[in-house]
Design a protein around this motif. Structure first.
Motif, PDB file in Angstrom:
ATOM      1  N   ARG A  13     -14.986 -24.679  33.701  1.00 32.50           N
ATOM      2  CA  ARG A  13     -15.076 -23.977  34.973  1.00 32.50           C
ATOM      3  C   ARG A  13     -14.869 -24.976  36.103  1.00 32.50           C
ATOM      4  NH1 ARG A  13     -19.970 -21.785  34.745  1.00 32.50           N
ATOM      5  NH2 ARG A  13     -21.109 -22.958  36.336  1.00 32.50           N
ATOM      6  N   CYS A  14     -13.869 -24.725  36.934  1.00 26.63           N
ATOM      7  CA  CYS A  14     -13.598 -25.581  38.083  1.00 26.63           C
ATOM      8  C   CYS A  14     -13.218 -24.673  39.242  1.00 26.63           C
ATOM      9  CB  CYS A  14     -12.482 -26.573  37.767  1.00 26.63           C
ATOM     10  SG  CYS A  14     -12.307 -27.859  39.016  1.00 26.63           S
ATOM     11  N   THR A  15     -14.100 -24.538  40.225  1.00 26.84           N
ATOM     12  CA  THR A  15     -13.908 -23.548  41.291  1.00 26.84           C
ATOM     13  C   THR A  15     -14.473 -24.038  42.620  1.00 26.84           C
ATOM     14  OG1 THR A  15     -16.043 -22.448  40.883  1.00 26.84           O
ATOM     15  CG2 THR A  15     -14.138 -21.630  39.641  1.00 26.84           C
ATOM     16  N   LEU A  33     -17.707 -27.952  38.902  1.00 27.99           N
ATOM     17  CA  LEU A  33     -16.927 -28.333  37.719  1.00 27.99           C
ATOM     18  C   LEU A  33     -17.892 -28.461  36.544  1.00 27.99           C
ATOM     19  CD1 LEU A  33     -14.217 -31.179  37.580  1.00 27.99           C
ATOM     20  CD2 LEU A  33     -15.437 -30.296  35.610  1.00 27.99           C
ATOM     21  N   VAL A  34     -17.725 -27.585  35.541  1.00 29.37           N
ATOM     22  CA  VAL A  34     -18.666 -27.515  34.424  1.00 29.37           C
ATOM     23  C   VAL A  34     -17.910 -27.578  33.102  1.00 29.37           C
ATOM     24  CG1 VAL A  34     -20.517 -26.200  33.334  1.00 29.37           C
ATOM     25  CG2 VAL A  34     -20.192 -26.062  35.811  1.00 29.37           C
ATOM     26  N   THR A  35     -18.354 -28.485  32.214  1.00 29.97           N
ATOM     27  CA  THR A  35     -17.722 -28.601  30.885  1.00 29.97           C
ATOM     28  C   THR A  35     -18.706 -28.353  29.746  1.00 29.97           C
ATOM     29  OG1 THR A  35     -18.126 -30.975  30.499  1.00 29.97           O
ATOM     30  CG2 THR A  35     -16.205 -30.386  31.858  1.00 29.97           C
ATOM     31  N   TYR A  36     -19.929 -27.946  30.057  1.00 30.68           N
ATOM     32  CA  TYR A  36     -20.916 -27.727  28.998  1.00 30.68           C
ATOM     33  C   TYR A  36     -20.364 -26.777  27.930  1.00 30.68           C
ATOM     34  CZ  TYR A  36     -24.742 -29.978  31.599  1.00 30.68           C
ATOM     35  OH  TYR A  36     -25.560 -30.880  32.242  1.00 30.68           O
ATOM     36  N   VAL A  43     -20.603 -32.283  31.324  1.00 30.60           N
ATOM     37  CA  VAL A  43     -21.113 -32.390  32.696  1.00 30.60           C
ATOM     38  C   VAL A  43     -21.236 -31.038  33.388  1.00 30.60           C
ATOM     39  CG1 VAL A  43     -20.067 -34.678  32.932  1.00 30.60           C
ATOM     40  CG2 VAL A  43     -18.836 -32.665  33.767  1.00 30.60           C
ATOM     41  N   ASP A  44     -22.065 -31.049  34.421  1.00 25.46           N
ATOM     42  CA  ASP A  44     -22.164 -29.953  35.393  1.00 25.46           C
ATOM     43  C   ASP A  44     -22.200 -30.612  36.762  1.00 25.46           C
ATOM     44  OD1 ASP A  44     -22.746 -27.841  37.038  1.00 25.46           O
ATOM     45  OD2 ASP A  44     -24.441 -27.096  35.871  1.00 25.46           O
ATOM     46  N   LEU A  45     -21.072 -30.542  37.488  1.00 21.22           N
ATOM     47  CA  LEU A  45     -20.951 -31.177  38.798  1.00 21.22           C
ATOM     48  C   LEU A  45     -20.992 -30.095  39.869  1.00 21.22           C
ATOM     49  CD1 LEU A  45     -18.510 -34.009  39.796  1.00 21.22           C
ATOM     50  CD2 LEU A  45     -18.795 -32.010  41.257  1.00 21.22           C
ATOM     51  N   PHE A  46     -21.821 -30.338  40.887  1.00 19.32           N
ATOM     52  CA  PHE A  46     -22.065 -29.350  41.934  1.00 19.32           C
ATOM     53  C   PHE A  46     -22.028 -30.073  43.272  1.00 19.32           C
ATOM     54  CE2 PHE A  46     -24.948 -26.897  44.674  1.00 19.32           C
ATOM     55  CZ  PHE A  46     -24.562 -25.582  44.415  1.00 19.32           C
ATOM     56  N   GLY A  47     -21.056 -29.741  44.134  1.00 20.12           N
ATOM     57  CA  GLY A  47     -20.919 -30.448  45.397  1.00 20.12           C
ATOM     58  C   GLY A  47     -20.947 -29.513  46.584  1.00 20.12           C
ATOM     59  N   ILE A  48     -21.786 -29.819  47.581  1.00 22.10           N
ATOM     60  CA  ILE A  48     -21.935 -28.999  48.776  1.00 22.10           C
ATOM     61  C   ILE A  48     -21.155 -29.627  49.926  1.00 22.10           C
ATOM     62  CG2 ILE A  48     -23.563 -28.059  50.458  1.00 22.10           C
ATOM     63  CD1 ILE A  48     -25.708 -28.181  48.261  1.00 22.10           C
ATOM     64  N   LEU A 106     -24.228 -34.686  39.913  1.00 23.48           N
ATOM     65  CA  LEU A 106     -23.480 -34.729  38.658  1.00 23.48           C
ATOM     66  C   LEU A 106     -24.486 -34.812  37.519  1.00 23.48           C
ATOM     67  CD1 LEU A 106     -21.012 -34.977  36.856  1.00 23.48           C
ATOM     68  CD2 LEU A 106     -20.843 -37.393  37.497  1.00 23.48           C
ATOM     69  N   GLU A 107     -24.705 -33.682  36.846  1.00 22.65           N
ATOM     70  CA  GLU A 107     -25.643 -33.639  35.731  1.00 22.65           C
ATOM     71  C   GLU A 107     -24.898 -33.799  34.411  1.00 22.65           C
ATOM     72  OE1 GLU A 107     -28.094 -30.179  35.820  1.00 22.65           O
ATOM     73  OE2 GLU A 107     -28.797 -30.526  37.873  1.00 22.65           O
ATOM     74  N   PHE A 108     -25.564 -34.458  33.444  1.00 23.51           N
ATOM     75  CA  PHE A 108     -24.973 -34.618  32.120  1.00 23.51           C
ATOM     76  C   PHE A 108     -26.076 -34.737  31.083  1.00 23.51           C
ATOM     77  CE2 PHE A 108     -25.443 -38.815  34.018  1.00 23.51           C
ATOM     78  CZ  PHE A 108     -25.912 -39.626  32.994  1.00 23.51           C
ATOM     79  N   HIS A 109     -25.727 -34.383  29.844  1.00 24.28           N
ATOM     80  CA  HIS A 109     -26.688 -34.436  28.735  1.00 24.28           C
ATOM     81  C   HIS A 109     -26.469 -35.690  27.906  1.00 24.28           C
ATOM     82  CE1 HIS A 109     -27.194 -29.767  28.742  1.00 24.28           C
ATOM     83  NE2 HIS A 109     -27.911 -30.355  29.660  1.00 24.28           N
ATOM     84  N   TRP A 110     -27.597 -36.344  27.558  1.00 24.56           N
ATOM     85  CA  TRP A 110     -27.540 -37.499  26.663  1.00 24.56           C
ATOM     86  C   TRP A 110     -28.863 -37.564  25.906  1.00 24.56           C
ATOM     87  CZ3 TRP A 110     -23.928 -40.577  24.778  1.00 24.56           C
ATOM     88  CH2 TRP A 110     -24.307 -41.726  24.097  1.00 24.56           C
TER      89      TRP A 110
END
Length: 199
Positions: A54-56, A66-69, A99-104, A125-129
């Motif tokens: 998702r990139c919107t 921008l989400v790639t989960y 990642v889950d990237l969220f920009g205002i 920019l959130e990510f799982h590890w």
């Protein structure tokens, strides 16, 4: 508080939120420039909006998402200093994560920016590890409208705006839990993403 007053407050809050839910997201083609050290792509720089990634421009078209989960697509993370990343439990070598990237956009709607203008973008920019959710909190990235339907999001200070801010690759490294957040320090994490509205 009386039930009638509670209902009135709830109704006002719901009405004020309707424009956010009513606005359609704009699908984008996104290219993540590989920055070493910094944030890079997974070997394929294109993260175009489709049935998976998702990139919107979302939320009244003033937010970049921008989400790639759960897609198999990842970003490469090559960030430091090592004393901060190791304290947070991250590896000392480059690694990949969804990642889950969220920009205002502090200006407002991306489409209303004048060609050539630059605005401040606050990005999470959130990510799982290792079963944890990490966050890189950028307080000041730059977004420049480079054409009629193109933008560049960057930490490079060559895109310094006229709004009194300087873009920075410095981000706060946090671990996010359901009811708490742990901050480990500041890391250097250059990032650059080229964005185009899909035809």
């Amino acid at each position: 508080m009386r039930p009638r007053i509670v209902f009135a407050v709830f109704s006002l809050a719901l009405l004020s939120a309707l424009p956010l839910f009513g606005a359609r997201a704009i699908p984008l083609n996104c290219e993540v420039v590989h920055r070493v050290p910094g944030i890079g792509n997974d070997g394929n720089p294109f993260y175009d909006h489709n049935g998976n990634v998702r990139c919107t421009f979302a939320v009244n078209r003033g937010v970049f998402d921008l989400v790639t989960y759960n897609t198999g697509r990842t970003f490469t993370f090559d960030i430091g200093p090592a004393e901060v990343t190791s304290l947070a439990g991250l590896p000392g070598v480059p690694f990949n994560a969804e990642v889950d990237l969220f920009g205002i956009n502090y200006f407002g709607k991306f489409e209303e920016m004048a060609p050539g203008s630059t605005a401040q973008l606050q990005v999470d920019l959130e990510f799982h590890w290792k079963n944890l959710t990490y966050e890189l909190d950028y307080s000041a990235l730059a977004v420049t409208r480079t054409g009629s339907n193109t933008w560049l999001i960057t930490s490079d200070d060559r895109y310094d705006g006229a709004a009194g801010f300087r873009p920075s690759a410095q981000a706060e490294l946090n671990v996010i839990r359901r009811k708490s957040q742990t901050t480990y320090g500041t890391v250097n994490a250059p990032i650059e993403i080229a964005v185009t509205i899909r035809p």
